[in-house]
Design a protein around this motif. Structure first.
Motif, PDB file in Angstrom:
ATOM      1  N   GLN A 383       0.842  -1.187   0.000  1.00  0.00           N
ATOM      2  CA  GLN A 383       0.000   0.000   0.000  1.00  0.00           C
ATOM      3  C   GLN A 383       0.887   1.250   0.000  1.00  0.00           C
ATOM      4  O   GLN A 383       1.514   1.588   1.009  1.00  0.00           O
ATOM      5  CB  GLN A 383      -0.929   0.020   1.214  1.00  0.00           C
ATOM      6  CG  GLN A 383      -1.942   1.153   1.200  1.00  0.00           C
ATOM      7  CD  GLN A 383      -2.914   1.057   2.358  1.00  0.00           C
ATOM      8  OE1 GLN A 383      -2.536   0.686   3.464  1.00  0.00           O
ATOM      9  NE2 GLN A 383      -4.161   1.381   2.109  1.00  0.00           N
ATOM     10  N   THR A 384       0.965   1.911  -1.120  1.00  0.00           N
ATOM     11  CA  THR A 384       1.756   3.125  -1.268  1.00  0.00           C
ATOM     12  C   THR A 384       1.248   3.912  -2.465  1.00  0.00           C
ATOM     13  O   THR A 384       0.793   3.323  -3.450  1.00  0.00           O
ATOM     14  CB  THR A 384       3.253   2.822  -1.447  1.00  0.00           C
ATOM     15  OG1 THR A 384       3.962   4.049  -1.673  1.00  0.00           O
ATOM     16  CG2 THR A 384       3.499   1.887  -2.626  1.00  0.00           C
ATOM     17  N   ASP A 385       1.352   5.217  -2.376  1.00  0.00           N
ATOM     18  CA  ASP A 385       0.998   6.090  -3.497  1.00  0.00           C
ATOM     19  C   ASP A 385       2.221   6.509  -4.297  1.00  0.00           C
ATOM     20  O   ASP A 385       2.114   7.315  -5.218  1.00  0.00           O
ATOM     21  CB  ASP A 385       0.282   7.352  -2.974  1.00  0.00           C
ATOM     22  CG  ASP A 385      -1.054   7.035  -2.318  1.00  0.00           C
ATOM     23  OD1 ASP A 385      -1.714   6.100  -2.779  1.00  0.00           O
ATOM     24  OD2 ASP A 385      -1.412   7.727  -1.344  1.00  0.00           O
ATOM     25  N   ASP A 386       3.366   5.980  -3.949  1.00  0.00           N
ATOM     26  CA  ASP A 386       4.616   6.353  -4.609  1.00  0.00           C
ATOM     27  C   ASP A 386       4.702   5.692  -5.981  1.00  0.00           C
ATOM     28  O   ASP A 386       4.843   4.466  -6.071  1.00  0.00           O
ATOM     29  CB  ASP A 386       5.796   5.918  -3.738  1.00  0.00           C
ATOM     30  CG  ASP A 386       7.140   6.281  -4.348  1.00  0.00           C
ATOM     31  OD1 ASP A 386       7.163   6.898  -5.427  1.00  0.00           O
ATOM     32  OD2 ASP A 386       8.175   5.937  -3.743  1.00  0.00           O
ATOM     33  N   PRO A 387       4.623   6.461  -7.068  1.00  0.00           N
ATOM     34  CA  PRO A 387       4.677   5.839  -8.402  1.00  0.00           C
ATOM     35  C   PRO A 387       6.033   5.231  -8.719  1.00  0.00           C
ATOM     36  O   PRO A 387       6.153   4.435  -9.661  1.00  0.00           O
ATOM     37  CB  PRO A 387       4.364   7.008  -9.343  1.00  0.00           C
ATOM     38  CG  PRO A 387       4.773   8.228  -8.576  1.00  0.00           C
ATOM     39  CD  PRO A 387       4.489   7.919  -7.135  1.00  0.00           C
ATOM     40  N   SER A 388       7.047   5.587  -7.944  1.00  0.00           N
ATOM     41  CA  SER A 388       8.386   5.045  -8.193  1.00  0.00           C
ATOM     42  C   SER A 388       8.711   3.890  -7.263  1.00  0.00           C
ATOM     43  O   SER A 388       9.866   3.470  -7.170  1.00  0.00           O
ATOM     44  CB  SER A 388       9.440   6.145  -8.030  1.00  0.00           C
ATOM     45  OG  SER A 388       9.476   6.610  -6.686  1.00  0.00           O
ATOM     46  N   GLY A 408       4.535  -3.196 -10.486  1.00  0.00           N
ATOM     47  CA  GLY A 408       3.727  -2.143  -9.897  1.00  0.00           C
ATOM     48  C   GLY A 408       3.958  -2.117  -8.399  1.00  0.00           C
ATOM     49  O   GLY A 408       5.093  -2.031  -7.920  1.00  0.00           O
ATOM     50  N   ASN A 409       2.881  -2.225  -7.652  1.00  0.00           N
ATOM     51  CA  ASN A 409       2.977  -2.237  -6.189  1.00  0.00           C
ATOM     52  C   ASN A 409       2.949  -3.641  -5.614  1.00  0.00           C
ATOM     53  O   ASN A 409       2.709  -3.811  -4.417  1.00  0.00           O
ATOM     54  CB  ASN A 409       1.823  -1.412  -5.582  1.00  0.00           C
ATOM     55  CG  ASN A 409       2.059   0.078  -5.722  1.00  0.00           C
ATOM     56  OD1 ASN A 409       3.029   0.513  -6.339  1.00  0.00           O
ATOM     57  ND2 ASN A 409       1.180   0.872  -5.154  1.00  0.00           N
ATOM     58  N   VAL A 438      12.558   1.643   1.905  1.00  0.00           N
ATOM     59  CA  VAL A 438      11.772   2.385   0.916  1.00  0.00           C
ATOM     60  C   VAL A 438      10.542   3.031   1.568  1.00  0.00           C
ATOM     61  O   VAL A 438      10.147   4.156   1.210  1.00  0.00           O
ATOM     62  CB  VAL A 438      11.355   1.444  -0.232  1.00  0.00           C
ATOM     63  CG1 VAL A 438      10.370   2.125  -1.183  1.00  0.00           C
ATOM     64  CG2 VAL A 438      12.592   0.986  -1.008  1.00  0.00           C
ATOM     65  N   LEU A 439       9.928   2.316   2.529  1.00  0.00           N
ATOM     66  CA  LEU A 439       8.725   2.829   3.210  1.00  0.00           C
ATOM     67  C   LEU A 439       8.973   2.801   4.718  1.00  0.00           C
ATOM     68  O   LEU A 439       8.445   1.952   5.436  1.00  0.00           O
ATOM     69  CB  LEU A 439       7.519   1.969   2.856  1.00  0.00           C
ATOM     70  CG  LEU A 439       7.063   1.942   1.406  1.00  0.00           C
ATOM     71  CD1 LEU A 439       5.891   0.981   1.218  1.00  0.00           C
ATOM     72  CD2 LEU A 439       6.677   3.333   0.926  1.00  0.00           C
ATOM     73  N   PRO A 440       9.785   3.726   5.218  1.00  0.00           N
ATOM     74  CA  PRO A 440      10.049   3.725   6.651  1.00  0.00           C
ATOM     75  C   PRO A 440       8.775   4.010   7.448  1.00  0.00           C
ATOM     76  O   PRO A 440       7.913   4.766   7.010  1.00  0.00           O
ATOM     77  CB  PRO A 440      11.079   4.850   6.819  1.00  0.00           C
ATOM     78  CG  PRO A 440      10.888   5.719   5.628  1.00  0.00           C
ATOM     79  CD  PRO A 440      10.465   4.816   4.508  1.00  0.00           C
TER      80      PRO A 440
END
Length: 441
Positions: A383-388, A408-409, A438-440
């Motif tokens: 679950q992330t909105d980060d396109p990268s 993708g995600n 990447v998602l701390p």
């Protein structure tokens, strides 16, 4: 090590000389390509000696580790006997034996060979439509697939592939097929299980075939797992219902086992878990254990008989120069030998159980949704909105000695079947640490 063979030197030479697959090359101005000079078991080794665990089996092809002794011995023996010969009007023992053994394993025969998965899809689609034409039903020349389906990137294969970026880029070239609701278990409504989702998707298929069966040649599906759709997994009930519907409405069922075949889902072929027999099976990737390009399409006596005639125009009009290459066929025979001679599925089951324990912290990460596993496949929606996210995770994993490429995600593992305890520990620990980087929290 010569400066001309350093990571940086090889990366720059490749960037200037090689157009890499499905890649925006400008990206590699800032993200250097990673040169691999050797491989051993589950490990890839770069020009400076760093090791990376091949968590994606080098694009889903490697089964028993890089440099497998049995496959290598078979290739060395074969190259001294016969490297290649055309298969039009001639034949050779490796292609004969491979075809016989694949028929014994699947119940389908008449193997037709190509070089890669997309070639197998093209062959099956052409064979289906041409077969109906030979039976006096030329109007049956359209195809149906599933939402999110992926079957290759040649023009015919893209016509049954439902990946938006491909459809948009090449739409003028394609004869687009219908894409029906997929039985993705993640789409369960409140109170539904995977079987209920499968039945709901099969109802959509039934409604479509009821109206369009007279012009539909075939339904093509990836049994149990739609890999490029973010490893969407579905219940075998969908395959059972699809088989019954295709039989009722006289539509061929094509099972694309290119990615999921040869043990990935816990059985030799994924469709076998539904207890069905399709009209076509497409094979590639693991067919040679990741050593050489080869694909095969297997079909029924009924399809084969529809082409059997004195007239050339009723024959199957498809070929390429390396059809049934003896070296590739020997590699495939060596792969089948491993399945026959070693307890592959028992070992895989033990590996999966152990890795499930080790990845429990990853599955429990607050950003993970829909953690799932089937056979030797693992997937986690992030679950992330980060396109990268995908590119950033890939780089973070490399820094921790792992080759992982999220779709993708969706983070997934598809490792070779030969991981030992240290390798499993590195995969589980490194994957979690990369996600935390990447998602701390």
């Amino acid at each position: 090590m010569s400066s001309a063979t350093s990571n940086a030197a090889l990366s720059e030479r490749s960037r200037r000389a090689v157009w890499h697959p499905c890649t925006q090359m400008k990206r590699h101005e800032r993200e250097p390509l990673l040169p691999i000079v050797r491989a051993d078991g589950v490990w890839l080794i770069d020009a400076e000696g760093r090791r990376y665990l091949d968590g994606v089996s080098s694009w889903w092809v490697n089964l028993f580790g890089h440099g497998h002794a049995g496959i290598g011995a078979a290739l060395k023996d074969q190259i001294d006997r016969l490297d290649h010969v055309m298969l039009a009007g001639l034949t050779h023992e490796p292609v004969i034996e491979l075809s016989e053994r694949l028929e014994a394993l699947t119940g389908l025969g008449h193997a037709f060979y190509g070089s890669d998965g997309a070639s197998a899809t093209e062959i099956a689609l052409k064979m289906s439509a041409h077969g109906w034409r030979n039976l006096g039903q030329p109007q049956k020349c359209e195809f149906v697939g599933l939402a999110g389906g992926y079957h290759g990137e040649t023009v015919g294969a893209l016509s049954v592939t439902d990946i938006p970026i491909f459809r948009e880029a090449y739409a003028p070239l394609l004869r687009l097929s219908a894409a029906l609701p997929a039985p993705d278990a993640r789409g369960a409504h409140a109170g539904e299980d995977g079987a209920a989702v499968a039945r709901r998707a099969a109802v959509a298929l039934e409604l479509y075939l009821e109206q369009h069966h007279h012009r539909t040649a075939a339904l093509i599906v990836e049994p149990l797992v739609q890999c490029a759709a973010g490893f969407a997994m579905h219940h075998p009930e969908y395959l059972r219902m699809a088989r019954a519907l295709c039989t009722r409405y006289q539509v061929h069922l094509i099972c694309d086992e290119i990615a999921v075949g040869f043990g990935r889902t816990g059985s030799l072929f994924a469709h076998q878990q539904a207890g069905i027999r399709p009209d076509f099976i497409c094979l590639s990737k693991g067919l040679t254990g990741g050593s050489l390009p080869l694909s095969a399409v297997l079909t029924t006596d009924a399809v084969y008989d529809s082409f059997y005639d004195d007239r050339t125009a009723r024959g199957f009009l498809h070929s390429h120069s390396y059809t049934g290459n003896p070296l590739a066929c020997r590699a495939a025979l060596a792969v089948l030998d491993v399945f026959e001679q070693e307890p592959v599925f028992e070992r895989n089951q033990a590996t999966a159980q152990r890795l499930n324990d080790l990845v429990a912290p990853l599955a429990g990460h607050p950003s993970v949704r829909h953690a799932r596993q089937l056979g030797m496949l693992w997937a986690y929606d992030i679950q992330t909105d980060d396109p990268s996210f995908s590119a950033r995770y890939h780089q973070a994993a490399l820094e921790r000695g792992l080759l992982l490429r999220p779709i993708g995600n969706t983070l997934y593992f598809m490792p070779p079947y030969v991981m030992d305890e240290p390798a499993m520990q590195q995969l589980a620990d490194g994957a979690l640490r990369a996600l935390q980087a990447v998602l701390p929290a």
